[in-house]
Structure formats: C-alpha cells, structure tokens
Enzyme design. Sequence first.
Site, PDB file in Angstrom:
ATOM      1  CE  LYS A  61      -4.569  -1.910   1.242  1.00  0.00           C
ATOM      2  NZ  LYS A  61      -5.589  -2.138   2.293  1.00  0.00           N
ATOM      3  CE  LYS A 108      -6.997  -8.960  -0.778  1.00  0.00           C
ATOM      4  NZ  LYS A 108      -7.485  -8.671   0.501  1.00  0.00           N
ATOM      5  CE  LYS A 124     -13.904  -4.356   2.219  1.00  0.00           C
ATOM      6  NZ  LYS A 124     -13.387  -4.083   3.573  1.00  0.00           N
TER       7      LYS A 124
END
Length: 326
Positions: A111, A192, A195
């Site tokens: 991130k 994966k 969101k």
Amino acid sequence: MKKVFSGVQPTGNIHIGNYLGALKQFVELQEENDCVYCIVDLHSITLPQDPKILRKNILDVAALYIAIGLNPKKSTIFVQSMVSGHSELAWILLCSSYTGELSRMTQFKQKSRGNESAPTGLFAYPALMAADILLYDSNVVPVGNDQKQHIEITRDIAIRVNNKYGKTFVVPEGRFLKEGARIMSLDDPTVKMSKSAENIHSRISLLDDSGKIKKSIMKSTTDSEGEIRFDMENKPGISNLLNIYSSFSGLPVADIEKKYEGSGYGVFKKDLVEVTVESIIPIQLRYNEIRESEELIRILKEGAERATVISEKTMNRVKENFGLGI
Ligand code: ATP
Ligand code: LTN
C-alpha cells in the site's frame, strides 16, 4: 466457550470474497463462542477517506453484519472509534513493536510502495489491529489468509509484552480459510477479489443487483480449453468460479465438475449467476429492512457500551503492569 474477535474495514463494496472468506465464519462461530465483531473505522483512515462516505460505509457494513445473520443478542457488534481503548492500547503496543517487523509487513509494502508520503498510520496499522484483538482477551481471530502476517505480529507483540511486563495478554490464534478457498478477482483470477480494485466487474458486491451480478460473472476471465475442471494453477479462472459455486451451494467441487461434464462455460456461468443471486437476495432483503432503522443505531450503541466494559478491564491491567498513571 472461546473468545472470538474480528473486524472489517468500512471501505465500501463488501464483496463475496469478504463474505465467503470471513463474514460467513463470523455467523457460524457465534453459536458456540463469545464473539466480538468490530467495524474498524480507525483502520480505514490509514488511507484518505471522504467523511460523508466513511459514515455511510460504517452503517452499510453494520447493516450487512446483521443481514448476514449476526445476532446482537449473541455477538457484540460495534464501531471501533466508539471505544477509546483501541487507540490507547495501539500507542502502548507501538512502543513494544519494532520498526523492522512493521516494515516487513506485505500490506504496508504494497500500500505504501516506497512512497515517502505514505501515512504513518499505514505503517502502524498492525499495532492497532493487535490492540483490537488483545483488548478483548481474544482466543480466536477468524480472517482471510491475507491477514496471516498481521496475526503473527499480534502474537509476537503479546508474547513480548508478557515476557517483559508479566502476563498481560492472552495470545490469540488465527482461524484461516482453507488454502484455495480464497476468492479471486473475476477479471484477473491471479489476484484476490478486492474492494479497492478499479474494475467493478472484478468483484461481486453483496449489494449488487442481479443484472450486475450476471454481467460480472458472464464477463469473467476463463481459458480457451472449455472444460469445467478444478486446476488452480493452469485454469485459475474456472477454478475460482468452481470455488464460488461450491461455497454458495454447499456442493463439493468434485460434484460440480461431474454435473457440468461436457457442458460449456456459458451454461456453467449462467447457473452460477442463479446460485449466487439466490444466496445474496435474502441478505439484501434483510439489509434493506435494517439499514435506515433506529434498531441499527441502538445495536451499535449497546455494542459499544458492552465493548467498553470489557476493554476498560484490559486497559486497567495493562496500565498497572506497565506502571502507567498513578
Ligand atoms: P482491500 O481491497 O482494501 O484489500 P479487502 O477486500 O481485502 O480490502 P478487508 O476489509 O481488508 O477487505 O477484508 C475483510 C475480510 O475479508 C478479511 O478477513 C480478509 O482477509 C477477507 N478477504 C478479503 N478479500 C478476500 C478474498 N478475496 N477472499 C477471501 N477472503 C477475503
Ligand atoms: N486488517 C483486517 C481488518 C482488521 C481486523 C482486526 C481483523 C482490523 N482489525 C482485528 C481481525 C481482527 C483486514 O484488513 N481484513
């Protein structure tokens, strides 16, 4: 009776990966355990959030918790920032964690991507997660596989504190998904389902309507072989769809392979749309009933009160053992 704790970030788009990977287990666990389920809004501000959207997302997740079957009479359901012990303990744990171990976290590396202006909160994220878990003397933490590293560091910090300050924390254990039960992205089955992915057709959100679900599944990436067979390595797309089918229907993958022997991907995908929509509709009906209700607010306030009582006991013990205060 074990103490169970888990949390979900209110970052919108709760998808079937979150549901099948984590939330569904929450419901199963509440039958025989003492469960605390949190909406971790403090974690979500480790990346920039629009305040209005954040508030909406918190209530969305809370309503979804109830809609999937969490029962506020059995489980404590609350919002993290409404219980001050989380931030308080996070600071104390930060002082017992190492910059080296925090910088090794895959999530932080992914991130922040080496960006010098990545928020410090992103770096400190695992200490806040450890605080969430340790505050409730949790024994078991049901999470997806991607959280393994965060559970490991929680255990390391708990053991470290216990060794230095005397028995302060219960050392928790992760309860992970079976390998392979991870739900992958529909447009790129090698990553994966997430969101935050840009393409909305990469995921199926629990609040998607049937038209959107159909479109996402029918468009999903497969291969050119045309055989419905589970082989994660060589056929990740179809294997992922088989996983989703199996999780929603309860049928073993082998039975589904047999059922669709000789059928094309189109037929299989169409049936998968049906299986998925059928599983999601009851959740959406309950969600619509509760989302705007006073009942939801009451559940969250009562949950926060219950959580505060438990967390204060832990904080007193922590402060005592660390020699904090008077
Ligand atoms: P992001 O897009 O920010 O990475 P996310 O989709 O991973 O978000 P989280 O709020 O981080 O969502 O995860 C909530 C729970 O769902 C966690 O326990 C996580 O491990 C699990 N989870 C998330 N994605 C998947 C997935 N694709 N398959 C199975 N479980 C998942
Ligand atoms: N990091 C987790 C969310 C989370 C959590 C927790 C999960 C925050 N605190 C405590 C279990 C226990 C995630 O991104 N899925």
